[in-house]
Scaffold this motif. Structure first.
Motif, PDB file in Angstrom:
ATOM      1  N   LEU A 194       0.743  -0.832  -0.233  1.00 25.18           N
ATOM      2  CA  LEU A 194       0.074   0.258  -0.187  1.00 25.18           C
ATOM      3  C   LEU A 194       1.012   1.188   0.049  1.00 25.18           C
ATOM      4  O   LEU A 194       0.558   2.247  -0.836  1.00 25.18           O
ATOM      5  CB  LEU A 194      -1.238  -0.348   1.451  1.00 25.18           C
ATOM      6  N   ILE A 214       1.729   1.541  -3.445  1.00 22.60           N
ATOM      7  CA  ILE A 214       0.461   2.077  -4.115  1.00 22.60           C
ATOM      8  C   ILE A 214      -0.017   3.376  -3.997  1.00 22.60           C
ATOM      9  O   ILE A 214       0.423   4.535  -4.702  1.00 22.60           O
ATOM     10  CB  ILE A 214      -0.476   1.990  -3.991  1.00 22.60           C
ATOM     11  N   LEU A 258      -8.022  12.767  -0.157  1.00 22.28           N
ATOM     12  CA  LEU A 258      -7.382  11.478  -0.937  1.00 22.28           C
ATOM     13  C   LEU A 258      -5.891  10.090  -0.317  1.00 22.28           C
ATOM     14  O   LEU A 258      -6.363   8.895   0.233  1.00 22.28           O
ATOM     15  CB  LEU A 258      -8.108  10.594  -1.593  1.00 22.28           C
ATOM     16  N   PHE A 283      -6.157   9.543   2.905  1.00 24.71           N
ATOM     17  CA  PHE A 283      -6.764   8.519   3.840  1.00 24.71           C
ATOM     18  C   PHE A 283      -6.022   7.392   3.177  1.00 24.71           C
ATOM     19  O   PHE A 283      -5.847   6.279   4.513  1.00 24.71           O
ATOM     20  CB  PHE A 283      -8.577   8.425   3.170  1.00 24.71           C
ATOM     21  N   LEU A 284      -5.648   7.023   2.308  1.00 22.57           N
ATOM     22  CA  LEU A 284      -4.501   6.140   1.611  1.00 22.57           C
ATOM     23  C   LEU A 284      -3.786   5.861   2.332  1.00 22.57           C
ATOM     24  O   LEU A 284      -3.457   4.056   3.362  1.00 22.57           O
ATOM     25  CB  LEU A 284      -4.419   6.188   0.308  1.00 22.57           C
ATOM     26  N   VAL A 344      -5.033   3.971   6.024  1.00 23.56           N
ATOM     27  CA  VAL A 344      -5.425   2.760   5.635  1.00 23.56           C
ATOM     28  C   VAL A 344      -4.626   2.128   5.797  1.00 23.56           C
ATOM     29  O   VAL A 344      -4.082   0.703   6.456  1.00 23.56           O
ATOM     30  CB  VAL A 344      -6.173   2.374   4.096  1.00 23.56           C
ATOM     31  N   ARG A 371      -2.979   1.093   9.297  1.00 23.41           N
ATOM     32  CA  ARG A 371      -4.019   0.642  10.191  1.00 23.41           C
ATOM     33  C   ARG A 371      -3.594  -0.804   9.664  1.00 23.41           C
ATOM     34  O   ARG A 371      -4.035  -1.829  10.182  1.00 23.41           O
ATOM     35  CB  ARG A 371      -5.161   0.739   9.898  1.00 23.41           C
ATOM     36  N   LEU A 397      -2.673  -3.740  12.161  1.00 20.83           N
ATOM     37  CA  LEU A 397      -3.225  -4.413  12.042  1.00 20.83           C
ATOM     38  C   LEU A 397      -2.387  -6.335  11.897  1.00 20.83           C
ATOM     39  O   LEU A 397      -2.577  -6.976  12.534  1.00 20.83           O
ATOM     40  CB  LEU A 397      -4.534  -4.873  12.012  1.00 20.83           C
ATOM     41  N   SER A 398      -2.074  -6.140  10.415  1.00 15.48           N
ATOM     42  CA  SER A 398      -1.338  -7.691  10.321  1.00 15.48           C
ATOM     43  C   SER A 398       0.106  -7.748  10.082  1.00 15.48           C
ATOM     44  O   SER A 398       1.018  -8.188   9.674  1.00 15.48           O
ATOM     45  CB  SER A 398      -2.251  -7.163   8.769  1.00 15.48           C
ATOM     46  N   VAL A 404      -1.921  -6.074  -0.100  1.00 15.26           N
ATOM     47  CA  VAL A 404      -3.125  -5.827  -0.100  1.00 15.26           C
ATOM     48  C   VAL A 404      -2.740  -8.021   0.245  1.00 15.26           C
ATOM     49  O   VAL A 404      -2.732  -8.573  -0.703  1.00 15.26           O
ATOM     50  CB  VAL A 404      -3.596  -5.545  -1.043  1.00 15.26           C
ATOM     51  N   ASP A 427      -5.048 -11.742  -0.273  1.00 16.51           N
ATOM     52  CA  ASP A 427      -6.161 -12.056  -0.746  1.00 16.51           C
ATOM     53  C   ASP A 427      -6.962 -12.524  -0.555  1.00 16.51           C
ATOM     54  O   ASP A 427      -7.052 -12.225   0.750  1.00 16.51           O
ATOM     55  CB  ASP A 427      -5.438 -13.736  -1.299  1.00 16.51           C
ATOM     56  N   ASP A 428      -8.118 -12.566  -1.317  1.00 13.62           N
ATOM     57  CA  ASP A 428      -9.634 -13.006  -0.609  1.00 13.62           C
ATOM     58  C   ASP A 428      -9.171 -14.387  -0.834  1.00 13.62           C
ATOM     59  O   ASP A 428     -10.050 -15.071  -1.727  1.00 13.62           O
ATOM     60  CB  ASP A 428     -10.529 -12.177  -2.165  1.00 13.62           C
ATOM     61  N   GLU A 452     -11.930 -16.039   0.077  1.00 12.77           N
ATOM     62  CA  GLU A 452     -13.477 -16.786  -0.454  1.00 12.77           C
ATOM     63  C   GLU A 452     -13.191 -17.074  -2.305  1.00 12.77           C
ATOM     64  O   GLU A 452     -13.757 -17.668  -2.490  1.00 12.77           O
ATOM     65  CB  GLU A 452     -14.909 -15.555  -0.044  1.00 12.77           C
ATOM     66  N   ARG A 493       2.143 -14.763   5.278  1.00 19.87           N
ATOM     67  CA  ARG A 493       2.228 -13.952   6.103  1.00 19.87           C
ATOM     68  C   ARG A 493       3.372 -14.360   7.151  1.00 19.87           C
ATOM     69  O   ARG A 493       3.976 -13.997   7.595  1.00 19.87           O
ATOM     70  CB  ARG A 493       0.625 -13.583   6.414  1.00 19.87           C
ATOM     71  N   PHE A 553     -15.562   6.028   1.308  1.00 24.93           N
ATOM     72  CA  PHE A 553     -14.216   5.362   2.082  1.00 24.93           C
ATOM     73  C   PHE A 553     -14.611   4.858   3.449  1.00 24.93           C
ATOM     74  O   PHE A 553     -14.030   4.278   3.625  1.00 24.93           O
ATOM     75  CB  PHE A 553     -12.634   5.991   1.083  1.00 24.93           C
ATOM     76  N   GLU A 577      -9.549  -5.676  10.071  1.00 26.14           N
ATOM     77  CA  GLU A 577      -8.725  -7.070   9.882  1.00 26.14           C
ATOM     78  C   GLU A 577      -9.126  -6.803   7.450  1.00 26.14           C
ATOM     79  O   GLU A 577      -8.558  -6.121   6.654  1.00 26.14           O
ATOM     80  CB  GLU A 577      -8.173  -7.916   9.298  1.00 26.14           C
ATOM     81  N   ILE A 597     -10.621  -3.799   6.319  1.00 24.70           N
ATOM     82  CA  ILE A 597      -9.398  -2.734   5.229  1.00 24.70           C
ATOM     83  C   ILE A 597      -8.846  -3.476   4.013  1.00 24.70           C
ATOM     84  O   ILE A 597      -8.715  -2.511   3.860  1.00 24.70           O
ATOM     85  CB  ILE A 597      -8.163  -2.473   6.679  1.00 24.70           C
ATOM     86  N   ARG A 598      -8.987  -5.127   4.123  1.00 23.78           N
ATOM     87  CA  ARG A 598      -7.900  -5.368   3.166  1.00 23.78           C
ATOM     88  C   ARG A 598      -8.883  -5.411   2.464  1.00 23.78           C
ATOM     89  O   ARG A 598      -8.807  -4.405   1.019  1.00 23.78           O
ATOM     90  CB  ARG A 598      -8.021  -6.640   3.026  1.00 23.78           C
ATOM     91  N   SER A 633      -8.599  -0.884   1.185  1.00 19.96           N
ATOM     92  CA  SER A 633      -8.053  -0.357   0.277  1.00 19.96           C
ATOM     93  C   SER A 633      -8.303  -0.950  -1.138  1.00 19.96           C
ATOM     94  O   SER A 633      -8.062  -0.561  -2.082  1.00 19.96           O
ATOM     95  CB  SER A 633      -6.495  -1.943   0.883  1.00 19.96           C
ATOM     96  N   VAL A 660     -10.534   1.734  -2.254  1.00 13.35           N
ATOM     97  CA  VAL A 660     -10.284   2.640  -2.181  1.00 13.35           C
ATOM     98  C   VAL A 660      -9.295   3.581  -3.680  1.00 13.35           C
ATOM     99  O   VAL A 660      -9.313   4.479  -4.134  1.00 13.35           O
ATOM    100  CB  VAL A 660      -9.105   3.186  -0.850  1.00 13.35           C
ATOM    101  N   ILE A 718      -9.700   5.530  -6.684  1.00 14.87           N
ATOM    102  CA  ILE A 718      -8.930   6.942  -7.139  1.00 14.87           C
ATOM    103  C   ILE A 718      -8.313   7.018  -8.220  1.00 14.87           C
ATOM    104  O   ILE A 718      -8.425   7.936  -9.051  1.00 14.87           O
ATOM    105  CB  ILE A 718      -7.827   6.499  -5.435  1.00 14.87           C
ATOM    106  N   ASP A 766     -15.483  -8.261  -4.708  1.00 12.41           N
ATOM    107  CA  ASP A 766     -14.676  -7.962  -3.800  1.00 12.41           C
ATOM    108  C   ASP A 766     -14.391  -7.566  -3.008  1.00 12.41           C
ATOM    109  O   ASP A 766     -14.348  -7.442  -1.950  1.00 12.41           O
ATOM    110  CB  ASP A 766     -13.182  -8.097  -4.085  1.00 12.41           C
ATOM    111  N   ARG A 826     -22.660 -12.136  -1.150  1.00 11.88           N
ATOM    112  CA  ARG A 826     -21.069 -12.177  -2.493  1.00 11.88           C
ATOM    113  C   ARG A 826     -22.272 -12.485  -3.281  1.00 11.88           C
ATOM    114  O   ARG A 826     -21.985 -11.922  -4.419  1.00 11.88           O
ATOM    115  CB  ARG A 826     -20.325 -12.945  -2.144  1.00 11.88           C
TER     116      ARG A 826
END
Lengths: 160, 498
Positions: free
Chosen positions: A32, A35, A89, A92-93, A96, A99, A103-104, A109, A111-112, A114, A152, B149, B158, B161-162, B165, B168, B172, B235, B300
């Motif tokens: 991030l 980015i 913006l 804010f980024l 994020v 944060r 947290l991690s 960023v 993976d999803d 699901e 991770r 946002f 968590e 935020i994932r 991001s 966002v 942008i 997503d 979803r």
């Protein structure tokens, strides 16, 4: 601002190109923070591009120079608004990204899970257990695909 | 008298946001201010729609500066209709979130920021609808994005935020593309006033005009989640709190669709990109709904149907006939209502059973019959079962497609029918698994009483969907009238630049 009779200054056009190109390259990263840098560069590039759209000349103040020698004030006003918006913006980024790191442990960023699970089912050519009326092993996404969590952990191990 | 009303849908929510921010420690007062603000907006929107239908576009020059120097706010039939639907939906979602206890100070949201942000979001949406020049449209988008946002990362957990991001960064990027397009439009024409652009863009060389059109289309396409650039949506939406997802799903993509309708009709008429639009519309419909069929989580799944049904609206815009545009506008109105309702129901399911994961759900029809009814009606409406408004909207679009003739519209009519059937499959899959089969672990616990306000707000939206069905005739008259105005362009241009 910089467009005379002959059109925009080449230097500024190249500057816009370089800023946008580097910005887009950084946007394609996964971290991030990178980015964020990409967004800043891209934003500045686009703002310069808007400035190029107006006529160049003296400061547009009534009474100082004849109207025909003044620069076009409208792109400058639009850029001012756009700069403020980009600034907000970006802030804010940044929050994020912070944060996410808080947290991690990193600002990548993730993976999803699901998503990957659906891909996995498709690769194995199976239907979800929900369609068969059961509650199978795909109850817990973390168990189905441990890869992101493991990655991770590994990264955290490397840091120590 | 009426022109003075035009800025109110933007100003009232913004003032409300300021007030609720001051009243952060007085939850009861904060709630009343929010409800009052959005109710006022709704009333004003209805007045504006009646006025625009009877006497043509209502225009206000902000601060008295004449256009094209000053900014204008324009409430023509399309904008006013969007205002009415969006404020009705935002009001219902606000009541729902009050019922859920959202906006209260809690551990996951230490400051009471829900109400101010929600009102700012509404102001952004209404500003985008009313904007008479491209830069003001950009500002409207930015207002609603900045608020969204905050809402999508509410609580800062968590997973939020994932997903936040992704949202966002994509938002942008699309704003940057829009801004670049704006700069290029100004450089080419020397104005950003839409009424003036309508004349000046026609005089440009076709190549330049096409380049500007495609850049704007790309920017709005990302915001509207049209297929090749839609992957961000499923997503990022599902993890936000239920009312937030609901209002995003209902409104934010539709603001993108509204911007596409406005620019394609007012600025770039003539349908140079009609074929391109039809191809992406078809792909959006089919790819989106195939994605929905594979999901095993309710939220979803409905995010994918949301993407898929954007395709219908783009199809209507691509046809660019009066019938096509009228169908597209009708479909936007229908889809805002129904998609929001379905996400609110998903929120109720989550409240009742603790999860929206289909693998954990079952037997809800027996355990919570009212909830089942609240789900069944909008789900069948979305799938386009007669006599619901979903059926009427699709029928209008497909008829316009058949009337257009040619191979590509025919293929699109086929794709639309297929998508409708697959939507029925996806909706009945949710019904069969979550509602019809035997109760599961998650649903077999002690009964939870759902807050009355949540159920009431959802029921109100289900009813609104039914009203759209009953009033489809008059509504189609309004949308056909709006579409005729859009095609002619002169009513809008003359109202802004007399």
């Amino acid at each position: 601002m910089t467009r005379g009779e002959a059109g925009p200054t080449l230097v500024l056009v190249i500057a816009v190109g370089v800023l946008v190109a580097t910005g887009v390259t950084l946007l394609l990263e996964r971290s991030l923070t990178r980015i964020l840098l990409g967004v800043i560069l891209l934003g500045n590039g686009v703002n310069l591009l808007i400035l190029l759209g107006g006529r160049s000349g003296a400061a547009p103040l009534v009474g100082t120079v004849p109207a025909s020698a003044m620069s076009d004030a409208l792109p400058q006003a639009m850029v001012l608004t756009a700069v403020v918006i980009t600034f907000g913006l970006t802030a804010f980024l940044l929050a994020v990204a912070y944060r996410s790191w808080y947290l991690s442990g990193d600002d990548e960023v993730q993976d999803d899970l699901e998503d990957r699970q659906v891909v996995r089912l498709a690769e194995r050519n199976e239907v979800s257990t929900a369609d068969l009326g059961g509650e199978g092993p795909d109850n817990d996404p973390e168990q189905v695909d441990p890869e992101p969590a493991l990655r991770r952990l590994r990264r955290r191990g490397e840091e120590q | 008298m009426t022109p003075a009303l035009v800025p109110l849908p933007v100003v009232v929510p913004l003032l409300g946001a300021a007030l609720t921010l001051i009243l952060a420690n007085r939850p009861r007062l904060q709630r009343s201010v929010s409800v009052l603000g959005l109710t006022t907006t709704l009333v004003v929107a209805v007045v504006l729609l009646v006025e625009a239908y009877r006497h043509g576009p209502v225009v206000v020059r902000v601060a008295g500066w004449p256009p094209p120097v000053g900014i204008v706010l324009v409430a023509d039939q399309l904008a006013a209709l969007m205002l009415v639907v969006s404020s009705a939906v935002t009001l219902c979602v606000l009541l729902y979130s009050i019922g859920q206890g959202r906006g209260e100070t809690s551990e996951s949201a230490p400051v009471s920021i829900y109400h101010p942000t929600y009102l700012v979001l509404t102001a952004g949406v209404t500003n985008a609808f009313l904007a008479g020049d491209l830069f003001n449209l950009f500002v409207g988008f930015e207002i609603l994005l900045a608020a969204s946002f905050v809402l999508i990362t509410l609580g800062g957990t968590e997973v939020r935020i994932r997903t936040g991001s992704t949202y966002v960064v994509v938002s942008i990027l699309s704003s940057m593309i829009f801004l670049a397009a704006l700069g290029l439009v100004y450089a080419a024409t020397g104005t950003v006033n839409m009424a003036q652009l309508a004349g000046r863009l026609d005089a440009l060389p076709p190549g330049v005009r096409l380049a500007l059109q495609l850049t704007l289309l790309l920017a709005f396409g990302i915001k509207a989640a049209v297929f090749p650039v839609s992957a961000w949506l499923p997503d990022s939406y599902p993890t936000a709190p239920a009312p937030v997802t609901a209002v995003f799903a209902g409104l934010l993509t539709k603001v993108g669709v509204y911007a596409i309708i406005r620019t394609e009709t007012l600025l770039f008429p003539g349908g140079q990109v009609a074929n391109l639009l039809m191809v992406v519309a078809g792909l959006t419909m089919v790819v989106g709904i195939l994605g929905a069929a594979a999901q095993s989580d309710m939220k979803r799944l409905f995010s994918f149907t949301l993407v898929s049904h954007i395709g219908y609206m783009i199809f209507g815009v691509a046809l660019s006939s009066v019938a096509g545009l009228a169908g597209a506008i009708f479909y936007v109105v229908h889809h805002i209502t129904i998609q929001t309702t379905l996400f609110l129901v998903a929120g109720l399911v989550e409240e009742r059973a603790g999860s929206t994961d289909l693998r954990r759900l079952g037997g809800l029809a027996r355990i919570a019959p009212l909830l089942a009814v609240l789900f069944f009606v909008p789900a069948m409406n979305l799938a386009g079962i007669p006599p619901f408004s979903g059926f009427l909207g699709k029928l209008g679009l497909l008829q316009a497609g058949v009337a257009a003739g040619g191979t590509l519209p025919a293929v699109l009519v086929g794709a639309g029918t297929l998508t409708s059937l697959l939507t029925l499959y996806a909706a009945s899959r949710v019904w069969n698994i979550a509602f019809w089969r035997a109760p599961r672990l998650a649903t077999s616990g002690p009964p939870v009483r759902l807050p009355g306000l949540m159920v009431g707000a959802t029921a109100a939206l289900v009813l609104l969907g039914l009203v759209l069905t009953l009033a489809a005739g008059p509504l189609f008259r309004v949308t056909a009238d709006a579409a005729t105005d859009l095609r002619q362009r002169t009513p809008y241009v003359r109202a802004v630049l007399p």
